[in-house]
Scaffold this motif. Structure first.
Motif, PDB file in Angstrom:
ATOM      1  N   LYS A   1      15.439  86.798 -21.573  1.00 23.85           N
ATOM      2  CA  LYS A   1      14.852  88.117 -21.819  1.00 23.85           C
ATOM      3  C   LYS A   1      13.398  88.001 -22.291  1.00 23.85           C
ATOM      4  N   THR A   2      13.199  87.171 -23.299  1.00 25.50           N
ATOM      5  CA  THR A   2      11.850  87.013 -23.847  1.00 25.50           C
ATOM      6  C   THR A   2      10.907  86.436 -22.800  1.00 25.50           C
ATOM      7  N   THR A   3      11.422  85.463 -22.041  1.00 25.63           N
ATOM      8  CA  THR A   3      10.605  84.855 -20.990  1.00 25.63           C
ATOM      9  C   THR A   3      10.185  85.903 -19.966  1.00 25.63           C
TER      10      THR A   3
HETATM   11  N1  GTP Z   1      14.886  76.156 -16.438  1.00 24.98           N
HETATM   12  C1  GTP Z   1      14.770  77.427 -16.761  1.00 24.98           C
HETATM   13  N2  GTP Z   1      14.659  77.725 -18.048  1.00 24.98           N
HETATM   14  C2  GTP Z   1      14.520  79.024 -18.394  1.00 24.98           C
HETATM   15  C3  GTP Z   1      14.521  80.055 -17.451  1.00 24.98           C
HETATM   16  N3  GTP Z   1      14.423  81.219 -18.092  1.00 24.98           N
HETATM   17  C4  GTP Z   1      14.362  80.936 -19.396  1.00 24.98           C
HETATM   18  N4  GTP Z   1      14.414  79.615 -19.589  1.00 24.98           N
HETATM   19  C5  GTP Z   1      14.432  78.917 -20.887  1.00 24.98           C
HETATM   20  O1  GTP Z   1      15.616  79.302 -21.534  1.00 24.98           O
HETATM   21  C6  GTP Z   1      15.388  79.475 -22.923  1.00 24.98           C
HETATM   22  C7  GTP Z   1      15.800  80.859 -23.359  1.00 24.98           C
HETATM   23  O2  GTP Z   1      14.924  81.809 -22.786  1.00 24.98           O
HETATM   24  P1  GTP Z   1      14.502  83.132 -23.571  1.00 24.98           P
HETATM   25  O3  GTP Z   1      13.567  83.863 -22.703  1.00 24.98           O
HETATM   26  O4  GTP Z   1      14.074  82.790 -24.932  1.00 24.98           O
HETATM   27  O5  GTP Z   1      15.892  83.869 -23.622  1.00 24.98           O
HETATM   28  P2  GTP Z   1      16.288  85.157 -24.459  1.00 24.98           P
HETATM   29  O6  GTP Z   1      17.240  85.905 -23.615  1.00 24.98           O
HETATM   30  O7  GTP Z   1      15.087  85.860 -24.943  1.00 24.98           O
HETATM   31  O8  GTP Z   1      17.050  84.498 -25.677  1.00 24.98           O
HETATM   32  P3  GTP Z   1      17.540  85.192 -27.043  1.00 24.98           P
HETATM   33  O9  GTP Z   1      16.471  86.155 -27.444  1.00 24.98           O
HETATM   34  O10 GTP Z   1      17.680  84.044 -27.984  1.00 24.98           O
HETATM   35  O11 GTP Z   1      18.850  85.830 -26.716  1.00 24.98           O
HETATM   36  C8  GTP Z   1      13.917  79.187 -23.150  1.00 24.98           C
HETATM   37  O12 GTP Z   1      13.804  77.875 -23.597  1.00 24.98           O
HETATM   38  C9  GTP Z   1      13.303  79.352 -21.777  1.00 24.98           C
HETATM   39  O13 GTP Z   1      12.172  78.552 -21.613  1.00 24.98           O
HETATM   40  C10 GTP Z   1      14.648  79.693 -16.070  1.00 24.98           C
HETATM   41  O14 GTP Z   1      14.650  80.513 -15.191  1.00 24.98           O
HETATM   42  N5  GTP Z   1      14.779  78.359 -15.799  1.00 24.98           N
END
Ligand code: GTP
Ligand code: MG
Lengths: 120, 198
Positions: B32-34
């Motif tokens: 999500k954050t990404t």
């Molecule tokens: N290899 C890979 N890594 C990814 C991808 N998308 C996200 N990541 C990694 O996965 C991890 C989690 O991504 P976030 O964007 O922080 O996920 P989030 O949904 O915001 O996580 P929370 O807020 O903790 O629930 C990070 O270390 C990212 O760099 C992807 O498409 N491929």
């Protein structure tokens, strides 16, 4: 306002007097905030405003969404909302009523958004 | 075309500033954050929000409020379409206990992106259920993590029990073009139906 602030939580608590909700009618995180300017100019600023109030007020001379004020001030959304509620109570800003996207997005806006996204 | 924008003189009246909300939901660590960071023109703001828990002392200003508040991490980013027209992406907190935050975020939103990871598809069920119940339009974007099995959208649709209307896309949240595609799909799906295709 930055990460090296010695007591950010205490500071934020001080800014809002511990309030988690703004005064008056609730408003959305993306409601548009506009500083009040009449023919006579801007209303006089009452005493008791903190610098963050004044910074928000200056920013909102241009209609600005609540979230942007938060980004600009570097403050949490809810804290920002409390500050904006104060400004509204003092008659210094107006804040849009919430309007559901489905009712406000006409064909022109819809196409602008699509084209805008594609050109990013 | 007869857009408000074609009349500059009256633009301020015909075209009030407007900010459109889009939610990005999904399970823990799904990207999500990404996603918000990939498309936002401002460094996505990661805020720790102080909240009053629902139904507990919301209007209490007696000074004991600290006991009934909690914090939640929220991130948001912005896309400027033009001066006076913005899209805001809100990455919603994943934990169930923050549903009340979702209620507020979802109110008046254009729609939602539900991010899914095929290795743990069930993590996005709560978000799907929530938006279905609310009647908020959403698209499911399957984030294709490297090495993850590439489910095809038909399989994902079946696994999620979706009715066949909500779009399902494969995406890579680190790629701008991919995120753009997800957002244009959402906008088209959410409001485009009311207007002639084009
Ligand atoms: N290899 C890979 N890594 C990814 C991808 N998308 C996200 N990541 C990694 O996965 C991890 C989690 O991504 P976030 O964007 O922080 O996920 P989030 O949904 O915001 O996580 P929370 O807020 O903790 O629930 C990070 O270390 C990212 O760099 C992807 O498409 N491929
Ligand atoms: Mg996150």
């Amino acid at each position: 306002m930055t990460g090296d602030d010695p007591g950010p939580l205490i500071r934020l608590y001080g800014l809002t007097g511990g309030r988690a909700r703004p005064a008056g009618e609730s408003f959305d995180l993306v409601a548009i905030v506009t500083a009040v300017v009449t023919a006579a100019g801007a209303p006089a600023e009452p005493a008791g405003l903190v610098p963050e109030h004044l910074a928000a007020l200056a920013l909102c001379r241009r209609p600005t969404p609540v979230a942007d004020v938060a980004a600009y001030l570097g403050l949490p959304l809810n804290v920002t909302r409390v500050l904006l509620g104060d400004l509204r109570r003092e008659g210094l800003v107006t804040i849009d009523r919430p309007r559901p996207a489905a009712q406000t997005i006409d064909e022109g806006i819809y196409r602008e958004v699509l084209h805008g996204l594609r050109r990013l | 075309m007869d857009y408000a924008g074609s009349e500059p003189a009256s633009a301020a009246v015909a075209d009030p500033a407007m900010a459109i909300k889009i939610l990005v939901a999904g399970g823990f660590g799904v990207g999500k954050t990404t996603m918000v960071g990939t498309i936002s023109e401002i460094r996505p703001l990661h805020t720790e929000e102080v909240l009053s828990e629902r139904g507990v002392g919301v209007d209490d200003v007696s000074g004991v409020e600290a006991k009934t508040t909690t914090t939640v991490a929220l991130d948001f980013g912005r896309i400027t379409i033009r001066e006076g027209l913005w899209l805001y992406l809100f990455g919603t907190p994943g934990q169930d206990r923050f549903w009340f935050m979702w209620d507020e975020l979802a109110q008046g939103a254009l729609g939602a992106v539900v991010l899914a990871d095929t290795r743990r598809l069930q993590d996005c069920f709560p978000a799907v259920d929530y938006f279905e119940q609310l009647g908020l339009p959403f698209v499911v974007a399957v984030n294709c993590f490297d090495g993850a099995r590439r489910h095809d959208p038909v399989t994902v649709r079946r696994a999620l029990g979706l009715d066949g209307v909500a779009p399902i896309l494969l995406c890579d949240v680190r790629e701008r073009d991919s995120v753009k595609e997800v957002l244009t799909s959402l906008v088209t799906y959410s409001v485009g139906g009311a207007f002639p295709a084009g």
